[in-house]
Design an enzyme around this catalytic site. Sequence first.
Site, PDB file in Angstrom:
ATOM      1  N   GLY A 285      40.008  32.912  40.459  1.00  0.00           N
ATOM      2  CA  GLY A 285      40.570  33.840  39.585  1.00  0.00           C
ATOM      3  C   GLY A 285      40.254  35.172  39.256  1.00  0.00           C
TER       4      GLY A 285
ATOM      5  CG  ASP B 205      34.320  40.534  43.862  1.00  0.00           C
ATOM      6  OD1 ASP B 205      34.680  41.896  43.051  1.00  0.00           O
ATOM      7  OD2 ASP B 205      34.573  39.026  43.817  1.00  0.00           O
TER       8      ASP B 205
ATOM      9  NE  ARG C 265      39.668  38.928  44.551  1.00  0.00           N
ATOM     10  CZ  ARG C 265      38.669  39.446  44.191  1.00  0.00           C
ATOM     11  NH1 ARG C 265      37.481  38.661  44.649  1.00  0.00           N
ATOM     12  NH2 ARG C 265      38.692  40.093  43.253  1.00  0.00           N
TER      13      ARG C 265
ATOM     14  N   GLY D   7      34.153  37.427  30.190  1.00  0.00           N
ATOM     15  CA  GLY D   7      35.057  38.634  30.663  1.00  0.00           C
ATOM     16  C   GLY D   7      34.559  40.265  30.641  1.00  0.00           C
TER      17      GLY D   7
ATOM     18  CG  ASP E 116      35.401  33.311  44.977  1.00  0.00           C
ATOM     19  OD1 ASP E 116      35.097  32.695  45.801  1.00  0.00           O
ATOM     20  OD2 ASP E 116      35.175  33.906  44.516  1.00  0.00           O
ATOM     21  CG  ASN E 117      32.951  36.493  45.858  1.00  0.00           C
ATOM     22  OD1 ASN E 117      34.235  37.490  45.041  1.00  0.00           O
ATOM     23  ND2 ASN E 117      31.793  36.216  45.819  1.00  0.00           N
TER      24      ASN E 117
HETATM   25  P1  AMP Z   1      31.543  35.537  41.322  1.00  0.00           P
HETATM   26  O1  AMP Z   1      30.705  35.335  41.595  1.00  0.00           O
HETATM   27  O2  AMP Z   1      31.430  37.592  40.897  1.00  0.00           O
HETATM   28  O3  AMP Z   1      32.855  35.959  42.418  1.00  0.00           O
HETATM   29  O4  AMP Z   1      33.135  35.575  40.183  1.00  0.00           O
HETATM   30  C1  AMP Z   1      33.463  34.290  40.361  1.00  0.00           C
HETATM   31  C2  AMP Z   1      34.524  33.886  39.518  1.00  0.00           C
HETATM   32  O5  AMP Z   1      33.497  33.697  38.178  1.00  0.00           O
HETATM   33  C3  AMP Z   1      35.511  34.710  39.620  1.00  0.00           C
HETATM   34  O6  AMP Z   1      36.598  34.459  39.524  1.00  0.00           O
HETATM   35  C4  AMP Z   1      35.143  35.580  38.990  1.00  0.00           C
HETATM   36  O7  AMP Z   1      36.093  36.283  37.558  1.00  0.00           O
HETATM   37  C5  AMP Z   1      34.524  34.570  37.153  1.00  0.00           C
HETATM   38  N1  AMP Z   1      33.897  35.222  36.387  1.00  0.00           N
HETATM   39  C6  AMP Z   1      32.359  35.915  36.843  1.00  0.00           C
HETATM   40  N2  AMP Z   1      31.645  35.934  35.543  1.00  0.00           N
HETATM   41  C7  AMP Z   1      32.905  36.430  34.719  1.00  0.00           C
HETATM   42  C8  AMP Z   1      32.460  36.363  33.589  1.00  0.00           C
HETATM   43  N3  AMP Z   1      31.193  37.370  32.475  1.00  0.00           N
HETATM   44  N4  AMP Z   1      33.611  36.141  32.387  1.00  0.00           N
HETATM   45  C9  AMP Z   1      34.969  35.369  33.455  1.00  0.00           C
HETATM   46  N5  AMP Z   1      34.830  35.386  34.296  1.00  0.00           N
HETATM   47  C10 AMP Z   1      33.270  35.519  35.066  1.00  0.00           C
HETATM   48 MG    MG Z   2      34.212  37.966  43.065  1.00  0.00          MG
END
Ligand code: AMP
Ligand code: MG
Length: 537
Positions: free
Chosen positions: A110, A295, A210, A146, A285-286
């Site tokens: 999410g 992403d 996605r 976040g 998810d990407n």
């Molecule tokens: P990503 O690797 O950037 O595609 O992220 C994978 C998951 O981790 C997604 O659900 C992002 O929303 C979550 N995520 C990554 N970095 C953070 C963060 N700093 N705070 C909260 N969620 C994160």
């Molecule tokens: Mg992502």
Amino acid sequence: MSVPSATDPASPIQWHDRFVRELPADPDTDNESRQVAGAAYSRADPTPVAAPRMVAWSPEAAAQVGLCDAHLKRSDWLEVLAGNRVMPGMKPYAACYGGHQFGNWAGQLGDGRAITLGELVGVDGRHFELQLKGAGPTPYSRMADGRAVLRSSVREFLCSEAMHHLGVPTTRALSLVRTGDGVMRDMLYDGRPAEEPGAIVCRTAPTFLRFGSYQIHMARSDEDTLQALVAYTVRHHFPSLLSEPDAPIDADVVHALFAEVCRRTAVMVAHWMRVGFVHGVMNTDNMSILGLTIDYGPYGWIDHYDPEWTPNLTDASRRRYRYGHQPNVAGWNLIKLAEAFFPLVGVADGLSRGLDVYRDTWYAEQQGMVAGKLGLLDYRPETDAPLWSDLLDAMQLVETDMTLLFRGLADVSSAVMAPSDRLAALRPAFYMALTPQHEAAWSAWLERYVARVAVDGRDDAERRAAMHSVNPLYVLRNWLAQEAIEQAERGDSTRVQALLDVVRDPYTERPGLEHFAGKRPEWARHKAGCSMLSCSS
Ligand code: AMP
Ligand code: MG
């Protein structure tokens, strides 16, 4: 460069909320990390930041959503783009999705740090979501904060726009704002966390749905939410698949949707291969349902051609997401999407036809890409398949800059040029001196190339122009982004602005921009942020 006209900055902004209004919502409105069942999203407001400051914005991305420079210069818009102000009509939310990460089902992920503010209608009548990345925690944040750091935000901002101007399907970046808050990150995962400047990118896309958005509901056997989401997707984003606007979303429509996603994904990956882009984290998810690059994390650009290369430190041992493997991974991800759609159709045949579309489109696009990069009028498998694979082999004999090689190849003229001059046209692409054996191998290949070009009988200048229109000169090399980041971290965003200007016109050589067309300097060979990036962002 001309920017299309936008709405009058004095007139009130009309926000839309189709996603929020039409899809099942999380009934719980607490902004606490949790599992969210039976919903496509949770309402969540951005968390305000201390001292927002605009670093850069994209005039073209603004125009696409009906905004203009005058909006982006206003303090109320700065507050909106930093998450400090919610305008009337906005209904901010975080989307629920899951995904396969590095081949394993990861359950609910999410929008853990992305918050969609609402939708704007662009001058062409299309809806665009405006989404803040790094706007604070949501119910999907798990243990994380976040937030996003400046370095990864500069990278996402610049690369989104670079890809757009290269002609690669992508989400866009409207703005890059510094928050004035610090964010703790252990950049290399080596137990040395440090405070870094925080930032927020406002990105835009017709939708950020996605593959994982559908997978999560299949994984939970929640067919109602899955059906509602697929219907929403087709009605708003693939309306041409319907015989009439309110036609039922039956198995045929789901098959058509899947086939179209397969087609678009193949086109997207072929573009990545053409420009030398490595996504780095092709988790499901990407993967955008619209076939957009989405992403931007530890992505990278090929400097010296190496199909085994990945910029992602986390993936360094298995190299699942290496450059040369991207077409296969996209196919694997599409199989996971087919599995998610399966409960809606009940039999596999129609979905497997979609996978055929992926394979056929990829081969067709790949052949077109090869012909285009080599400046050939058409692709002739008997001669051009070996010509291409021998070129890729030659590019690995000595480190050869992929971008500069194809620009140099455009300067090789067919008839009159002496063999040594042909090789001279390629020399700027080599990272080291050629041995006599290398020179012989390259000369032999060039001989074949010139003979093949002669078959087309095309004028050299015409071929050169055609090659220059598909082989970019200015790409967002990792070390160029790193230079801009280091300067921005010191409070100076001149280089971010300069790079944005460079990547806005990537195919046209311009005097004074030699630095941005240069090979990777030695200092960048093994430097973090250049040759290797972590997922820490
Ligand atoms: P990503 O690797 O950037 O595609 O992220 C994978 C998951 O981790 C997604 O659900 C992002 O929303 C979550 N995520 C990554 N970095 C953070 C963060 N700093 N705070 C909260 N969620 C994160
Ligand atoms: Mg992502």
